[in-house]
Design a protein around this motif. Structure first.
Motif, PDB file in Angstrom:
ATOM      1  N   THR A 122       0.398  -1.224   0.156  1.00  0.00           N
ATOM      2  CA  THR A 122      -0.021   0.010  -0.132  1.00  0.00           C
ATOM      3  C   THR A 122       0.252   1.209  -0.169  1.00  0.00           C
ATOM      4  O   THR A 122       0.740   1.529   1.340  1.00  0.00           O
ATOM      5  N   THR A 123       1.693   1.955  -1.404  1.00  0.00           N
ATOM      6  CA  THR A 123       2.209   2.741  -1.299  1.00  0.00           C
ATOM      7  C   THR A 123       1.358   3.777  -1.994  1.00  0.00           C
ATOM      8  O   THR A 123       0.704   3.624  -2.873  1.00  0.00           O
ATOM      9  N   SER A 124       2.179   4.967  -2.497  1.00  0.00           N
ATOM     10  CA  SER A 124       1.631   6.532  -3.194  1.00  0.00           C
ATOM     11  C   SER A 124       1.717   5.686  -4.036  1.00  0.00           C
ATOM     12  O   SER A 124       0.431   5.699  -5.085  1.00  0.00           O
ATOM     13  N   ALA A 125       2.614   5.400  -5.238  1.00  0.00           N
ATOM     14  CA  ALA A 125       2.506   4.855  -6.274  1.00  0.00           C
ATOM     15  C   ALA A 125       1.577   4.126  -6.995  1.00  0.00           C
ATOM     16  O   ALA A 125       1.058   3.836  -7.638  1.00  0.00           O
ATOM     17  N   ASN A 126       1.291   2.831  -6.125  1.00  0.00           N
ATOM     18  CA  ASN A 126       0.517   1.904  -6.105  1.00  0.00           C
ATOM     19  C   ASN A 126      -0.584   1.760  -6.339  1.00  0.00           C
ATOM     20  O   ASN A 126      -2.108   1.764  -6.663  1.00  0.00           O
ATOM     21  N   LEU A 127      -0.627   2.772  -5.201  1.00  0.00           N
ATOM     22  CA  LEU A 127      -2.707   3.116  -4.923  1.00  0.00           C
ATOM     23  C   LEU A 127      -3.377   4.272  -6.441  1.00  0.00           C
ATOM     24  O   LEU A 127      -4.264   4.202  -6.227  1.00  0.00           O
ATOM     25  N   LEU A 128      -2.078   4.532  -6.596  1.00  0.00           N
ATOM     26  CA  LEU A 128      -2.648   5.828  -8.371  1.00  0.00           C
ATOM     27  C   LEU A 128      -2.365   4.557  -9.213  1.00  0.00           C
ATOM     28  O   LEU A 128      -3.210   5.209 -10.717  1.00  0.00           O
ATOM     29  N   ALA A 129      -2.214   3.382  -9.195  1.00  0.00           N
ATOM     30  CA  ALA A 129      -2.506   2.598 -10.687  1.00  0.00           C
ATOM     31  C   ALA A 129      -3.649   1.164 -10.306  1.00  0.00           C
ATOM     32  O   ALA A 129      -4.284   0.941 -11.139  1.00  0.00           O
ATOM     33  N   GLY A 130      -3.519   1.125  -8.352  1.00  0.00           N
ATOM     34  CA  GLY A 130      -5.162   0.407  -9.053  1.00  0.00           C
ATOM     35  C   GLY A 130      -5.411  -0.147  -7.532  1.00  0.00           C
ATOM     36  O   GLY A 130      -5.362   0.789  -6.755  1.00  0.00           O
ATOM     37  N   ALA A 131      -5.631  -1.078  -7.277  1.00  0.00           N
ATOM     38  CA  ALA A 131      -6.086  -1.928  -6.385  1.00  0.00           C
ATOM     39  C   ALA A 131      -4.813  -2.101  -5.018  1.00  0.00           C
ATOM     40  O   ALA A 131      -4.107  -3.116  -5.905  1.00  0.00           O
ATOM     41  N   THR A 132      -4.516  -1.789  -3.871  1.00  0.00           N
ATOM     42  CA  THR A 132      -3.340  -2.307  -3.268  1.00  0.00           C
ATOM     43  C   THR A 132      -3.879  -3.261  -2.009  1.00  0.00           C
ATOM     44  O   THR A 132      -4.638  -3.351  -1.698  1.00  0.00           O
ATOM     45  N   THR A 133      -3.446  -4.434  -1.817  1.00  0.00           N
ATOM     46  CA  THR A 133      -3.166  -5.347  -0.667  1.00  0.00           C
ATOM     47  C   THR A 133      -2.472  -4.042   0.525  1.00  0.00           C
ATOM     48  O   THR A 133      -1.424  -3.445   0.329  1.00  0.00           O
ATOM     49  N   MET A 134      -2.955  -4.965   1.982  1.00  0.00           N
ATOM     50  CA  MET A 134      -2.780  -4.171   2.985  1.00  0.00           C
ATOM     51  C   MET A 134      -1.988  -5.065   4.270  1.00  0.00           C
ATOM     52  O   MET A 134      -1.714  -4.098   4.986  1.00  0.00           O
ATOM     53  N   ARG A 135      -1.525  -6.677   3.581  1.00  0.00           N
ATOM     54  CA  ARG A 135      -0.996  -6.912   4.862  1.00  0.00           C
ATOM     55  C   ARG A 135      -0.407  -8.109   3.703  1.00  0.00           C
ATOM     56  O   ARG A 135      -0.378  -8.100   2.776  1.00  0.00           O
TER      57      ARG A 135
END
Length: 218
Positions: free
Chosen positions: A102-115
């Motif tokens: 769950t990083t800034s770059a990932n969040l702007l590209a799609g859905a992100t895992t959190m654990r």
């Protein structure tokens, strides 16, 4: 000459500010398409899932809509090696890559895992996504999802189908929704508004089926 230069700079700055929301939305749309899991192989996704990842926003209360300049910066850091799958919700038009971390770059590209320990089809599989002003981007469409809708996530080996069973608003401080569970479920998290907000929309669903990914092609 100097006066003309200043005027030109001011005009260009004004144009950037006016166009920035459209540029931001276009960049986000491009990133989510460019990093589609369907452009990779099951082997590549598996390798990506075994890489180390950062969970900068593990307390999902820190996830807030990005500014124009944050989007530009994060866009340059979007990494195809973070892609571990794809999420599709046909009823609301969501089709996004799933990225590990769950990083800034990932969040702007799609859905992100959190654990770091989550696995598709096992326990609770939480995913975070931004809610943008353009309602069709990222996780914005979740505002319109209905109980009974189906969510499919895939690692290109298997497709995991979930049925939505719950939809609620929680405080941004409620990190319990991403914790592991005995039940096989999916948890989708986004802001309840496309602006900075202290609340989160949490959508949950139960696993109802697992099928080989290639089966749908026959």
């Amino acid at each position: 000459m100097r006066r003309k230069l200043i005027i030109t700079v001011l005009i260009l700055t004004g144009l950037v500010l006016i166009c920035s929301p459209f540029i931001k939305d276009a960049l986000i749309g491009f990133m989510s398409t460019r990093l589609s899991a369907e452009k990779l192989t099951a082997v590549q996704l598996n390798e990506n899932d075994h890489r180390q990842a950062s969970f900068d926003f593990g307390d999902f209360g820190a996830i807030q809509p990005p500014s124009f300049f944050e989007t530009l910066k994060a866009g340059a850091g979007a990494d195809p090696e973070a892609v571990v799958g794809q999420i599709t919700i046909k009823s609301v038009g969501i089709n996004l890559p799933i990225l590990k971390g769950t990083t800034s770059a990932n969040l702007l590209a799609g859905a992100t895992t959190m654990r770091p320990d989550q696995r598709m089809g096992t326990g609770n599989y939480p995913l975070a996504g931004h809610h943008m002003r353009q309602a069709s981007l990222l996780f914005g469409p979740l505002m319109h999802i209905r109980i009974g809708s189906q969510v499919v996530i895939t690692d290109l080996k298997n497709d995991y189908t979930y049925e939505i069973t719950g939809k609620r608003i929680v405080p941004e401080t409620d990190g319990s929704v991403i914790e592991q569970t005995a039940e096989k479920q999916i948890t989708l998290i986004t802001c309840d508004k496309p602006t900075r907000t202290p609340n989160r929309l949490v959508v949950t669903g139960k696993l109802i089926g697992v099928t080989p990914h290639d089966a749908k092609r026959h």
